[in-house]
Design an enzyme around this catalytic site. Structure first.
Site, mmCIF file in Angstrom:
data_model
loop_
_atom_site.group_PDB
_atom_site.id
_atom_site.type_symbol
_atom_site.label_atom_id
_atom_site.label_comp_id
_atom_site.label_asym_id
_atom_site.label_seq_id
_atom_site.Cartn_x
_atom_site.Cartn_y
_atom_site.Cartn_z
ATOM 1 N N PRO A 199 0.839 -1.214 0.000
ATOM 2 C CG PRO A 199 0.032 -1.030 2.176
ATOM 3 C CD PRO A 199 0.730 -1.967 1.255
ATOM 4 C CB THR A 204 -0.352 7.477 1.027
ATOM 5 O OG1 THR A 204 -1.137 6.687 1.911
ATOM 6 C CG2 THR A 204 -0.910 8.885 0.964
ATOM 7 C CD GLN A 235 -3.151 0.251 4.213
ATOM 8 O OE1 GLN A 235 -2.844 1.392 3.878
ATOM 9 N NE2 GLN A 235 -2.296 -0.611 4.727
ATOM 10 C CG HIS A 240 -3.028 1.347 7.718
ATOM 11 N ND1 HIS A 240 -1.978 0.761 8.382
ATOM 12 C CD2 HIS A 240 -2.479 2.329 6.938
ATOM 13 C CE1 HIS A 240 -0.842 1.368 8.028
ATOM 14 N NE2 HIS A 240 -1.132 2.315 7.153
ATOM 15 N N GLY A 241 -3.728 -1.307 10.659
ATOM 16 C CA GLY A 241 -3.433 -1.264 12.094
ATOM 17 C C GLY A 241 -1.974 -0.925 12.362
ATOM 18 C CB ALA A 242 0.833 -1.048 10.315
ATOM 19 C CE1 TYR A 262 -0.915 7.983 8.818
ATOM 20 C CE2 TYR A 262 -0.089 5.815 8.183
ATOM 21 C CZ TYR A 262 -0.092 7.192 8.028
ATOM 22 O OH TYR A 262 0.727 7.777 7.094
ATOM 23 N NE ARG A 283 1.457 -2.920 5.329
ATOM 24 C CZ ARG A 283 2.472 -2.200 4.846
ATOM 25 N NH1 ARG A 283 2.589 -0.926 5.134
ATOM 26 N NH2 ARG A 283 3.368 -2.744 4.066
HETATM 27 C C1 LIG Z 1 5.196 6.945 -0.772
HETATM 28 C C2 LIG Z 1 4.829 5.864 0.202
HETATM 29 C C3 LIG Z 1 3.530 5.805 0.676
HETATM 30 C C4 LIG Z 1 3.146 4.823 1.583
HETATM 31 N N1 LIG Z 1 1.842 4.751 2.001
HETATM 32 C C5 LIG Z 1 1.428 3.717 2.772
HETATM 33 C C6 LIG Z 1 0.049 3.513 3.044
HETATM 34 O O1 LIG Z 1 -0.844 4.244 2.575
HETATM 35 N N2 LIG Z 1 -0.289 2.472 3.831
HETATM 36 C C7 LIG Z 1 0.658 1.630 4.369
HETATM 37 O O2 LIG Z 1 0.308 0.694 5.090
HETATM 38 N N3 LIG Z 1 1.970 1.778 4.085
HETATM 39 C C8 LIG Z 1 2.375 2.781 3.285
HETATM 40 N N4 LIG Z 1 3.693 2.894 2.936
HETATM 41 C C9 LIG Z 1 4.662 1.882 3.400
HETATM 42 C C10 LIG Z 1 4.839 0.792 2.352
HETATM 43 O O3 LIG Z 1 3.665 0.016 2.213
HETATM 44 C C11 LIG Z 1 5.983 -0.154 2.727
HETATM 45 O O4 LIG Z 1 5.749 -0.677 3.996
HETATM 46 C C12 LIG Z 1 7.340 0.536 2.722
HETATM 47 O O5 LIG Z 1 7.562 1.190 1.494
HETATM 48 C C13 LIG Z 1 8.461 -0.489 2.942
HETATM 49 O O6 LIG Z 1 8.413 -1.478 1.917
HETATM 50 P P1 LIG Z 1 9.572 -1.549 0.807
HETATM 51 O O7 LIG Z 1 10.833 -1.803 1.558
HETATM 52 O O8 LIG Z 1 9.180 -2.686 -0.093
HETATM 53 O O9 LIG Z 1 9.597 -0.230 0.121
HETATM 54 C C14 LIG Z 1 4.103 3.874 2.043
HETATM 55 C C15 LIG Z 1 5.413 3.942 1.549
HETATM 56 C C16 LIG Z 1 5.770 4.900 0.632
HETATM 57 C C17 LIG Z 1 7.179 4.910 0.089
#
Ligand SMILES: Cc1cc2nc3c(=O)[nH]c(=O)nc-3n(C[C@H](O)[C@H](O)[C@H](O)COP(=O)(O)O)c2cc1C
Length: 378
Positions: free
Chosen positions: A31, A33, A109, A184-186, A189, A237
């Site tokens: 996920p 944003t 999510q 989204h429990g992570a 938030y 999550r």
């Molecule tokens: C720009 C951006 C936006 C994100 N938005 C969310 C989100 O909306 N919800 C969420 O659970 N995690 C969000 N994350 C975290 C990612 O889901 C992920 O946990 C994080 O990038 C680490 O994974 P990676 O090592 O594969 O990049 C976001 C990460 C990035 C880079």
């Protein structure tokens, strides 16, 4: 910089059934944003293309960006999409149809920002479990500036409204054609704020011991399950780290993990999506199980592991040794929307460039960045 692709990825690239859903491989879009919806939270045609690209690139499943759940306190960021009215449902229906046509699946999510809300046109204050100012600073790439506001302590009646918002948003996700939803429990938030000592200093049923602090996550999952019925996937999550506090660890260590993961299973979740910076590392001490392994052990549910798993050998190993059923990629999927296809054909994997989030983490900045890189390559 490119990273060579060597090794065997038979498990990562093979089909499997996950929480009752047949999927074509184990590679999931995490996920993310992207603050690219209209001002009133409707997904746009550009967002439909963005999600469709991942399905065309071979990802088996996409977890959407965090979607706000009510028109009260849930919205975190300006231009974040919602699932709270017919126009938003219609926009998401276009996204889910495009993903399905490309052979992918997509889960919504559901997110309540709580005290980390930095852009919410529906309310001019933020609420949290307690009136404790969040650590850190608002995120500039989501149009924020300066310290977070001090939230107001959310009342018991408002907690009931927030729970109902999650449930209705899940029903709306089903109407919009999603294959499931993820609570989204992570990441710091609202639901994670309740879980976190020092952020939650309540003295009512939602404060105190770990099981009480996890009570809101449990109630939300129960309400969502009740809303959507038994035949719709409901995941959750969970992380220790937060967007505004990367180093946070649960004080109770594995005992806390046991409580939280058992509670989410008992509440009716179908899977756990765990996230930590490097998914394969021990969750607490120098050695010991990863958060994904703890999630699997204590919940008995299928697990999506997340964290730096664009390092594909680690991803393959985590699946092979039973720590995870699926793996989700954030940065890896942004670098290559066709990451699975590249892995299959052993094409090079580039290193992630955060330039795509400059000046904003939205799809316009992303498009601009990719045009620039393409023109420099010409
Ligand atoms: C720009 C951006 C936006 C994100 N938005 C969310 C989100 O909306 N919800 C969420 O659970 N995690 C969000 N994350 C975290 C990612 O889901 C992920 O946990 C994080 O990038 C680490 O994974 P990676 O090592 O594969 O990049 C976001 C990460 C990035 C880079």
């Amino acid at each position: 910089m490119t990273q060579g692709v060597q090794g065997q990825f038979d498990r990562l690239l093979g089909p499997v059934t996950f929480a009752g859903l047949p999927v074509r491989n184990r590679l999931v879009v995490a996920p993310m944003t992207r603050v690219s919806a209209t001002a009133d939270g409707q997904p746009t045609p550009r967002m439909t293309e963005y999600y469709r690209d991942f399905a065309e690139g071979g990802f088996c499943l996409i977890i959407s960006e965090g979607i706000y759940t009510d028109k009260a306190f849930s919205q975190g960021y300006l231009h974040q999409p919602g699932l709270t009215d017919d126009a938003q449902i219609a926009g998401w229906s276009d996204v889910t149809a495009a993903v399905h046509r490309a052979g992918g699946k997509i889960i919504a999510q559901l997110m309540h920002a709580g005290a980390l809300s930095q852009g919410n046109p529906h309310r001019d204050e933020a609420v949290g479990p307690s009136a404790v100012q969040p650590k850190g600073e608002q995120m500039a790439f989501y149009r924020g500036e300066g310290p977070y506001r001090v939230p107001r302590e959310i009342s018991l009646a408002e907690i009931e409204e927030a729970i109902a918002g999650f449930s209705q948003a899940a029903i709306n996700a089903k109407l919009a054609g999603f294959d499931g939803c993820e609570v989204h429990g992570a990441n710091g938030y609202l639901l994670d704020q309740f879980l976190t000592e020092g952020v939650n200093v309540r003295t009512d049923i939602y404060g105190g011991e770990t099981a009480s602090r996890a009570g809101l996550i449990q109630k939300v999952i129960e309400a969502v399950r009740k809303g959507v019925g038994p035949d719709f996937i409901v995941g959750v999550r969970i992380s220790q780290a937060k967007v505004n506090d990367f180093e946070h660890r649960w004080r109770g260590g594995e005992a806390d993990a046991a409580i939280v993961f058992k509670m989410v299973k008992d509440a009716g979740a179908d899977y756990v999506h765990s996230t930590q910076f490097e998914a394969w590392r021990p969750a607490f001490d120098e050695d010991g199980p990863s958060l994904a392994a703890l999630a699997k052990h204590h919940s008995g549910l299928p697990v999506i592991a997340n964290g730096s798993l664009h390092e594909a050998q680690w991803a393959e190993d985590m699946v092979a040794n039973g720590q995870a059923d699926l793996v989700s990629l954030g940065r890896g999927s942004l670098t290559h929307s066709d990451f699975p296809a590249r892995l299959r054909s052993r094409e090079p994997i580039e290193t992630f460039d955060p330039g795509i989030f400059t000046p904003l983490a939205n799809l316009s900045s992303d498009d601009q960045y990719r045009r620039l890189v393409a023109s420099e390559a010409d």
